[in-house]
Scaffold this motif. Structure first.
Motif, PDB file in Angstrom:
ATOM      1  N   HIS A   3       0.783  -1.216   0.225  1.00 27.49           N
ATOM      2  CA  HIS A   3      -0.004  -0.110  -0.206  1.00 27.49           C
ATOM      3  C   HIS A   3       0.815   1.324  -0.166  1.00 27.49           C
ATOM      4  N   ALA A  50      -1.552  -1.680  -4.145  1.00 28.96           N
ATOM      5  CA  ALA A  50      -2.846  -1.240  -4.016  1.00 28.96           C
ATOM      6  C   ALA A  50      -3.001   0.374  -4.220  1.00 28.96           C
ATOM      7  N   LEU A  98      -4.609   2.790   7.791  1.00 32.06           N
ATOM      8  CA  LEU A  98      -4.569   1.657   6.957  1.00 32.06           C
ATOM      9  C   LEU A  98      -4.659   0.375   7.969  1.00 32.06           C
ATOM     10  N   GLU A  99      -4.137   0.158   9.089  1.00 32.27           N
ATOM     11  CA  GLU A  99      -4.202  -0.796  10.028  1.00 32.27           C
ATOM     12  C   GLU A  99      -5.839  -1.264  10.400  1.00 32.27           C
ATOM     13  N   ARG A 101      -8.323  -0.741   8.131  1.00 35.02           N
ATOM     14  CA  ARG A 101      -8.768  -1.168   7.048  1.00 35.02           C
ATOM     15  C   ARG A 101      -8.281  -2.615   6.618  1.00 35.02           C
ATOM     16  N   GLU A 102      -6.774  -2.785   7.064  1.00 37.93           N
ATOM     17  CA  GLU A 102      -6.368  -3.880   6.497  1.00 37.93           C
ATOM     18  C   GLU A 102      -5.220  -4.424   7.557  1.00 37.93           C
ATOM     19  N   ALA A 105      -1.127  -4.876   7.036  1.00 36.97           N
ATOM     20  CA  ALA A 105      -0.687  -4.504   5.820  1.00 36.97           C
ATOM     21  C   ALA A 105       0.812  -3.979   5.659  1.00 36.97           C
ATOM     22  N   SER A 203       5.165  -3.302   7.771  1.00 37.74           N
ATOM     23  CA  SER A 203       3.920  -3.580   8.067  1.00 37.74           C
ATOM     24  C   SER A 203       3.442  -2.399   9.042  1.00 37.74           C
TER      25      SER A 203
END
Ligand code: GDD
Ligand code: MG
Length: 355
Positions: A3, A50, A98-99, A101-102, A105, A203
């Motif tokens: 991402h 992404a 982001l964490e 959401r996914e 990631a 990550s």
């Protein structure tokens, strides 16, 4: 997938007068057909990546949308900072969003003001970095230094890179942000340091753990700003109250200098941070006399000089100049010694004080 998280909240004051508070350098076509921001977004689009998140200030939200739309890139999210609090807070906010959401990631943090002419080679280096990032490492990208640059971070290798300078990950011994000149000279001579490209792969969980350990205040304040964020029309507006409490500190000082789970991937392709006018001069292929003349500009008996006129109707002529930066715009002209390129930001501060 990786991402991309694009940082574009910097004000680029060292590139005044081309870079303005209302329109900073990353959005300007400094070189070529597209802005540095667009080039950065394009470099990280396509297979393996992404949709990008973008972190910027409120003033730039429409520029971001417009410039991405021109490339047919749809952002996953645009985070809006109530004020600029430097890269630690921006990256922490990007990681938290982001964490959510996914979880876990991989995020690639990319500044939006770099010139990287070989995107395929760069993407290959990012791919080479992915396993280390998946294993919980904070991965940096190292550039072979050719001068004692004090404006960069320096990465201490554990072993010298191979002759091809291939993108083989290795543990990073230490991270030194913006050393003074004497130190930078020693690091250059020692031959065991690379420049930090300012691009990071990790990550979300690894970077949030690192914030918890090394910058817990930043993590707590940023969390509060993300939790109270307003979401509208594809924008995430971070909450101003907690955001205002954040320390103004870069990720390099807040986390990288302190972390012990760092990896470096050497990057052998061309790379440049277009941070000041000296860099713009260097990157625009000076001729045999060291002259770069862009727009209606003419150099007579000059050496190592940049003459840049942004207005088709405004001739700029230099005669007998050596080591000079001259930038002419309709409402502002900069004339500076090339070795004083860093001091342009002082001029901006002075103009601001004058009002
Ligand atoms: N969203 C957001 N908010 N972005 C920001 C902010 C902020 O408050 N402050 C800076 N940025 C963006 C800038 O626009 C730029 O794209 C990137 O973050 C890096 O910030 P710089 O201010 O340009 O950092 P630097 O060049 O002094 O140092 C960093 O980059 C060097 C290489 O270019 C460090 O990581 C050094 O270690 C590194 O060598
Ligand atoms: Mg920079």
């Amino acid at each position: 997938t990786i991402h991309p998280v694009l940082l574009c909240g910097g004000s680029g004051t060292r590139l005044w007068p081309l870079s303005r508070k209302s329109y900073p350098k990353q959005f300007v076509n400094l070189m070529g057909e597209e802005s540095l921001f667009q080039a950065s977004a394009k470099r990280l689009a396509g297979d393996g990546f992404a949709a990008p998140s973008v972190i910027t200030g409120a003033d730039f939200r429409f520029v971001v949308i417009e410039q991405l739309a021109a490339l047919e890139i749809a952002p996953a999210d645009i985070l809006i900072e109530p004020s600029a609090r430097n890269t630690a807070a921006a990256i922490c906010a990007g990681a938290l969003v982001l964490e959510a959401r996914e979880p876990g990631a991989l995020m690639l943090v990319a500044p939006s003001d770099h010139v990287i002419p070989d995107p395929a080679r760069f993407r290959a280096a990012v791919e080479a970095a992915a396993p280390a990032a998946e294993a919980g490492q904070l991965v940096t990208f190292g550039i072979r230094p050719d001068r004692p640059e004090t404006g960069y971070g320096w990465l201490e290798l554990s072993e010298a890179p191979d002759a091809e300078f291939s993108a083989t990950p290795q543990p990073l011994k230490s991270f030194v942000e913006k050393p003074d000149l004497a130190k930078a000279e020693a690091l250059l001579d020692g031959g065991m340091h690379l420049w930090n490209a300012g691009i990071f792969l990790f990550s979300t969980s690894a970077i949030l753990d690192a914030f918890a350990k090394h910058a817990p205040e930043t993590l707590a304040q940023t969390k509060a700003a993300v939790e109270a964020a307003e979401r509208d029309l594809g924008f995430t507006r971070l909450a101003a109250g907690p955001w205002a409490q954040l320390e103004d500190i870069s990720i390099d000082y807040a986390v990288m200098e302190r972390a012990d789970n760092l990896t470096v991937v050497p990057y052998g392709g061309a790379w440049s941070d277009l941070g000041d006018w000296q860099a713009v001069w260097r990157e625009q292929n000076p001729d045999a006399n060291g002259i770069v003349a862009t727009g209606p500009a003419t150099a007579i008996d000059c050496r190592d000089t940049l003459l840049q006129s942004t207005d088709e109707a405004q001739e700029l002529v230099g005669i007998g100049l050596e080591n000079i930066i001259a930038v002419a715009m309709p409402d502002a002209v900069l004339v500076a010694h090339k070795d004083r390129a860093q001091d342009v930001k002082k001029a901006v501060a002075e103009l601001k004080a004058k009002g």
